[in-house]
Design a protein around this motif. Structure first.
Motif, PDB file in Angstrom:
ATOM      1  N   VAL A  82       0.826  -1.220   0.000  1.00 26.31           N
ATOM      2  CA  VAL A  82       0.000   0.000   0.000  1.00 26.31           C
ATOM      3  C   VAL A  82       0.859   1.269   0.000  1.00 26.31           C
ATOM      4  O   VAL A  82       0.362   2.360   0.293  1.00 26.31           O
ATOM      5  N   LYS A  83       2.141   1.153  -0.344  1.00 24.00           N
ATOM      6  CA  LYS A  83       3.084   2.265  -0.185  1.00 24.00           C
ATOM      7  C   LYS A  83       2.749   3.490  -1.029  1.00 24.00           C
ATOM      8  O   LYS A  83       3.159   4.606  -0.696  1.00 24.00           O
ATOM      9  N   ASP A  84       1.988   3.306  -2.115  1.00 19.31           N
ATOM     10  CA  ASP A  84       1.625   4.457  -2.948  1.00 19.31           C
ATOM     11  C   ASP A  84       0.537   5.311  -2.308  1.00 19.31           C
ATOM     12  O   ASP A  84       0.351   6.474  -2.686  1.00 19.31           O
ATOM     13  N   LYS A  85      -0.183   4.751  -1.338  1.00 16.47           N
ATOM     14  CA  LYS A  85      -1.315   5.458  -0.745  1.00 16.47           C
ATOM     15  C   LYS A  85      -1.121   5.754   0.751  1.00 16.47           C
ATOM     16  O   LYS A  85      -1.556   6.790   1.242  1.00 16.47           O
ATOM     17  N   LEU A  86      -0.501   4.818   1.465  1.00 18.13           N
ATOM     18  CA  LEU A  86      -0.449   4.903   2.930  1.00 18.13           C
ATOM     19  C   LEU A  86       0.980   4.913   3.455  1.00 18.13           C
ATOM     20  O   LEU A  86       1.877   4.330   2.850  1.00 18.13           O
ATOM     21  N   GLU A 337      -8.613  -8.775  10.973  1.00 21.80           N
ATOM     22  CA  GLU A 337      -9.448  -7.581  10.825  1.00 21.80           C
ATOM     23  C   GLU A 337      -8.603  -6.361  10.489  1.00 21.80           C
ATOM     24  O   GLU A 337      -9.013  -5.499   9.698  1.00 21.80           O
ATOM     25  N   SER A 338      -7.418  -6.305  11.068  1.00 19.51           N
ATOM     26  CA  SER A 338      -6.534  -5.153  10.854  1.00 19.51           C
ATOM     27  C   SER A 338      -6.027  -5.108   9.411  1.00 19.51           C
ATOM     28  O   SER A 338      -6.010  -4.041   8.788  1.00 19.51           O
ATOM     29  N   GLU A 339      -5.611  -6.244   8.902  1.00 21.81           N
ATOM     30  CA  GLU A 339      -5.133  -6.303   7.519  1.00 21.81           C
ATOM     31  C   GLU A 339      -6.245  -5.906   6.551  1.00 21.81           C
ATOM     32  O   GLU A 339      -6.026  -5.123   5.611  1.00 21.81           O
ATOM     33  N   GLU A 340      -7.427  -6.414   6.805  1.00 25.14           N
ATOM     34  CA  GLU A 340      -8.574  -6.081   5.947  1.00 25.14           C
ATOM     35  C   GLU A 340      -8.880  -4.587   6.009  1.00 25.14           C
ATOM     36  O   GLU A 340      -9.157  -3.947   4.990  1.00 25.14           O
ATOM     37  N   LEU A 341      -8.784  -4.019   7.204  1.00 27.39           N
ATOM     38  CA  LEU A 341      -9.067  -2.592   7.367  1.00 27.39           C
ATOM     39  C   LEU A 341      -8.022  -1.733   6.668  1.00 27.39           C
ATOM     40  O   LEU A 341      -8.367  -0.745   6.000  1.00 27.39           O
ATOM     41  N   ILE A 342      -6.752  -2.084   6.793  1.00 25.02           N
ATOM     42  CA  ILE A 342      -5.703  -1.304   6.122  1.00 25.02           C
ATOM     43  C   ILE A 342      -5.896  -1.332   4.606  1.00 25.02           C
ATOM     44  O   ILE A 342      -5.761  -0.298   3.928  1.00 25.02           O
ATOM     45  N   ASN A 343      -6.220  -2.485   4.069  1.00 22.37           N
ATOM     46  CA  ASN A 343      -6.484  -2.570   2.623  1.00 22.37           C
ATOM     47  C   ASN A 343      -7.685  -1.723   2.236  1.00 22.37           C
ATOM     48  O   ASN A 343      -7.692  -1.055   1.179  1.00 22.37           O
ATOM     49  N   TYR A 344      -8.716  -1.730   3.067  1.00 19.01           N
ATOM     50  CA  TYR A 344      -9.908  -0.903   2.806  1.00 19.01           C
ATOM     51  C   TYR A 344      -9.537   0.585   2.804  1.00 19.01           C
ATOM     52  O   TYR A 344      -9.980   1.356   1.929  1.00 19.01           O
ATOM     53  N   ILE A 345      -8.738   0.993   3.790  1.00 17.39           N
ATOM     54  CA  ILE A 345      -8.332   2.398   3.871  1.00 17.39           C
ATOM     55  C   ILE A 345      -7.578   2.804   2.610  1.00 17.39           C
ATOM     56  O   ILE A 345      -7.837   3.870   2.021  1.00 17.39           O
ATOM     57  N   ALA A 346      -6.650   1.944   2.168  1.00 18.30           N
ATOM     58  CA  ALA A 346      -5.863   2.254   0.967  1.00 18.30           C
ATOM     59  C   ALA A 346      -6.751   2.423  -0.262  1.00 18.30           C
ATOM     60  O   ALA A 346      -6.455   3.236  -1.148  1.00 18.30           O
ATOM     61  N   GLU A 347      -7.839   1.687  -0.320  1.00 19.13           N
ATOM     62  CA  GLU A 347      -8.742   1.748  -1.474  1.00 19.13           C
ATOM     63  C   GLU A 347      -9.743   2.889  -1.392  1.00 19.13           C
ATOM     64  O   GLU A 347     -10.418   3.200  -2.385  1.00 19.13           O
ATOM     65  N   ASN A 348      -9.873   3.518  -0.216  1.00 16.19           N
ATOM     66  CA  ASN A 348     -10.966   4.485  -0.028  1.00 16.19           C
ATOM     67  C   ASN A 348     -10.533   5.834   0.520  1.00 16.19           C
ATOM     68  O   ASN A 348     -11.362   6.574   1.064  1.00 16.19           O
ATOM     69  N   ILE A 349      -9.266   6.173   0.360  1.00 17.29           N
ATOM     70  CA  ILE A 349      -8.850   7.489   0.816  1.00 17.29           C
ATOM     71  C   ILE A 349      -8.998   8.530  -0.310  1.00 17.29           C
ATOM     72  O   ILE A 349      -8.889   9.714  -0.095  1.00 17.29           O
TER      73      ILE A 349
END
Length: 349
Positions: A82-86, A337-349
């Motif tokens: 997720v380095k391009d976003k987060l 849950e944390s991994e899923e949430l981080i991926n969600y954040i990267a897709e929705n910022i």
């Protein structure tokens, strides 16, 4: 003239000077370069030159080096994706404020939760853990500035500092924050009074003459001091949130009235915001992301989230049969849950 002591304490042991500690456990040159690069990337988010989103995530208390490093190594792999976003900043909190003064106070006090406190060993233990975590993950961490004098032992390792809800009114925390050239998040106090938090930010962003570690010093002011919303406790002792859309707008109004340059806001998804229900953090994070999308001003000012997470969900009591990677203080999200949430954040910022 003989010095008179009227204090109710006794000396236990002499703690080594910071220079001695750092000489004993130095930060290798290759890791120092990684930290320099990370510091610059994180500063750029707070000064507005980068639009990456920050995720400060990790256990309520870093109580076990092996479990913490396993957790952080997983974050390191996820950061690559997720380095391009987060920008992921591991939460490696080694000092724990206790509301009544009772209970586990963190690895600095008690490097082994099942043994007696030993701060000298604790300082060595937390320095060793931070170096190890950086070495295996490439990620520099966040820690809480519970004791400002302890910065001397760790200042070459930490990339993000948080001043807690009970410390934010303390003068030494504010003045020490003004010495730093890294982001310092000022939490709103447990009362919820935002003016207290913004007074702390103003103090930290200004230069001061004061006593620090037996020296008279002059600070330059820290432009990266900013706000953290963590919820509050009302007059009935109930946990109340302050992450909703109107709360976020109000925080920005405070920034605008004070005339701060580069206003920045981090939202804590746990503590009073979740009303101590750790599993609500995912829902809360999603609501904040939606608020950012809805309002461009919020999107510019809200720079990241603070999330409590560990290998296993929930929490446990200190005992002889503790589960590996489960919090011994406040309950946390589990890894899945944390991994899923981080991926969600990267897709929705």
């Amino acid at each position: 003239m003989e010095r008179i002591h009227n204090m109710g304490y006794k000396n236990i042991r002499k703690i080594m000077d910071a220079d001695e500690i750092i000489k004993l456990l130095p930060l290798p040159e290759e890791l120092r370069k990684i930290k320099e690069k990370r510091d610059e990337e994180i500063r750029n988010v707070f000064n507005g030159t980068s639009d990456k989103f920050i995720v400060i995530i990790g256990p309520c208390s870093a109580d076990n080096e092996e479990a913490v490093c396993e957790y952080v190594s997983r974050l390191g792999k996820l950061q690559e994706k997720v380095k391009d976003k987060l920008i992921i900043i591991p939460r490696i909190y080694t000092n724990k404020p206790r509301t009544t003064g009772e209970g586990y106070k963190g690895m600095l006090h008690q490097p082994d939760p099942e043994k007696e406190p030993n701060i000298s060993d604790g300082i060595l233990a937390i320095r060793k853990m931070h170096i190890h975590a950086l070495e295996i993950s490439g990620l520099t961490a966040a820690d809480e500035m519970l004791y400002p004098d302890n910065l001397a032992y760790m200042e070459d390792l930490i990339s993000y500092h948080a001043v807690g809800a009970r410390s934010v009114e303390n003068q030494q925390h504010r003045l020490t924050s003004s010495c730093l050239d890294l982001p310092v998040g000022m939490k709103n106090p447990t009362s919820g009074d935002l003016s207290v938090m913004f007074n702390a930010i103003q103090a930290a962003q200004s230069g001061h003459n004061f006593i620090y570690r037996s020296n008279e010093v002059q600070s330059t002011g820290n432009p990266y001091a900013h706000a953290i919303l963590r919820g509050y406790v009302n007059r009935h002792g109930e946990n109340m949130p302050n992450y909703h859309y109107e709360d976020l707008e109000l925080a920005i109004d405070f920034y605008e009235k004070r005339g701060f340059e580069n206003p920045a806001l981090i939202v804590d998804t746990n503590h009073s915001n979740s009303r101590k229900r750790y599993y609500e953090q995912t829902r809360i994070a999603k609501e904040i992301l939606y608020s950012r999308k809805y309002n461009t001003k919020l999107k510019k000012v809200i720079k990241g989230l603070l999330i409590e997470s560990y290998l296993l969900p929930g929490c446990q009591e200190i005992s002889e049969h503790m589960e590996f990677g489960k919090s011994i203080t406040d309950p946390c999200l589990g890894w899945e849950e944390s991994e899923e949430l981080i991926n969600y954040i990267a897709e929705n910022i």
